[in-house]
Design an enzyme around this catalytic site. Sequence first.
Site, PDB file in Angstrom:
ATOM      1  N   GLU A  50      -9.708   2.585  -5.473  1.00 22.83           N
ATOM      2  CA  GLU A  50      -9.366   3.959  -5.101  1.00 22.83           C
ATOM      3  C   GLU A  50      -8.117   4.497  -5.810  1.00 22.83           C
ATOM      4  O   GLU A  50      -7.195   4.981  -5.166  1.00 22.83           O
ATOM      5  CB  GLU A  50      -9.151   4.040  -3.575  1.00 22.83           C
ATOM      6  N   HIS A  99      -2.742   3.200  -4.523  1.00 23.98           N
ATOM      7  CA  HIS A  99      -2.180   2.650  -3.278  1.00 23.98           C
ATOM      8  C   HIS A  99      -0.758   2.139  -3.494  1.00 23.98           C
ATOM      9  O   HIS A  99      -0.391   1.066  -3.007  1.00 23.98           O
ATOM     10  CB  HIS A  99      -3.086   1.541  -2.729  1.00 23.98           C
ATOM     11  N   ASP A 137       0.872  -1.182   0.000  1.00 26.01           N
ATOM     12  CA  ASP A 137       0.000   0.000   0.000  1.00 26.01           C
ATOM     13  C   ASP A 137       0.904   1.225   0.000  1.00 26.01           C
ATOM     14  O   ASP A 137       2.134   1.101  -0.074  1.00 26.01           O
ATOM     15  CB  ASP A 137      -0.966  -0.029   1.196  1.00 26.01           C
TER      16      ASP A 137
END
Length: 546
Positions: free
Chosen positions: A320, A247, A176
Amino acid sequence: MTDVIPAPRAVEGPLRRGVSLDADTTLWAAPGTGTVERWLRSTLGAALGLSLPPGPQEGANSVRLRLDDSLEREAYRLDVVTGGGIEITGGSAAGVFWGAQTLRQLLGPDAFRRAPLRPGSTYGIAQQTIEDAPRFPWRGLMLDVSRHFMPKDGVLRYLDLLAAHKLNVFHFHLTDDQGWRVEIERYPKLTEAGSWRARTKSGHRASPLWEEKPHGGFYTQDDIREIVAYAAERHISVVPEIDIPGHSQAAIAAYPELGNTDVIDTTSLSVWDNWGVSKNVLAPTDNTLRFYEGVFEELLGLFPADAAPFSEFFHIGGDECAKDQWRQSPTAQARIKELGLADEDELQSWFIRHFDNWLSARGRRLIGWDEILEGGLAEGAAVSSWRGYQGGITAARAGHDVVMCPEQQVYLDHRQDGGADEPVPIGYVRTLEDVYRFEPVPPELSPEEARHVLGTQANVWTEVMEDHARVDYQTFPRLAAFAEVAWSALPAPAERDFADFERRMTAHYRRLDALGVAYRPPTGPHPWQRRPGVLGRPIEGAPPNV
Ligand code: ACM
């Protein structure tokens, strides 16, 4: 009345008499049940001093493990017969293993310790027959080891905790913005530079506090091999996740050429020390594609497809991905034009489809967060439905398999009580009872569409969980309720007998105590479990990670 968790399908008994296990109790294991034989000897030997020497296929003071291929693969039958000993019969070694987990619960909480409290004791089990099988084949936990690293021993401990709850998929969120956690030999800087950060935001983003010390760590390739083998011995599949193209700030900090170098000076980036969704995403270049193909080549070797039933899956994240830099990047815009794409969203789909095809060509199945649906997927790709049920419904209707993990229900980072004592409160209030009443299959799906719901998993994001005790606190006791949802044949949510579950939890808390799990007590956190003054993000209705 039984106090087994998750609740078995059918229990006959218990009756008054039964079987006593002691130092003379023998174990006979049919060919093919070696995982269970090893596990029983090591677990009950350590906890209770039952060494279970090899013995005959019959007998009053014996445990026998058998296979019966007329049973479903993970189904089992456990017979405790006065004068006849104990027999566990499974549809496969996995079924026998789940039966052995039930046997451990019947032996009482001391069976969950690592050394006998009273050596030389005998352990009685009342006569009974249990017939059991899981509702779903995929019963998972996702653990985020990027935001806070969990050292290898902690991961092995979590695999034991999954097994004790008859959960069989460990979704391993390895990368991440805040840390890269797996050694890649051809790209050493991913762990040299990408696996640690200089400091960490304490609390969620609005918090003014910092933990002013380095945080990090990573698993070597041998650590990963050990974790995968340890899981396979427990009939658990490990599904690794490498999150792309968002990420990814930790990877870009290690290899600045992976980022959008025509938008920002990526050489100035470091592993992120704050929470949220970083705008620093991968550049959609050939160099990035080749780099990640190299990463995945090494990982396919570390996570062999035949280790356990769901080991063919490889999770590529896909959630995302902020598009700000792609909008500003001449390179990204040129790529959009060259490929004839409409916009940056289609560029993300192109990126995901590239790896979908790449993994399919190597006999693997891609799984990703539900954003990956937006651009169309190869046959065989599967979806983790996290933004609610809708992604899962759309995927199932399009013929894709689905793992239901809606954030509104089964994100265990979310606070479990509305009270002021809850440590670093995040997101929605989701109590033990709320999780117990979670239904993985939405009523909108036809029976045929519902067959695409492989199962369900609970997700644990660790922004505000700095160590394993904090992970335990968020995860337990709710994972016990989740395990019952995933395994047991429960009625519709409103009709579930939560009072009976709570009654059985009284026994289960003693098991968790023996295991050393730092769960949230039903009366609220212990004083040392509170984090007074550390701000969370307790906003009802908002999506997580923002
Ligand atoms: C997610 O929670 N971003 C999958």
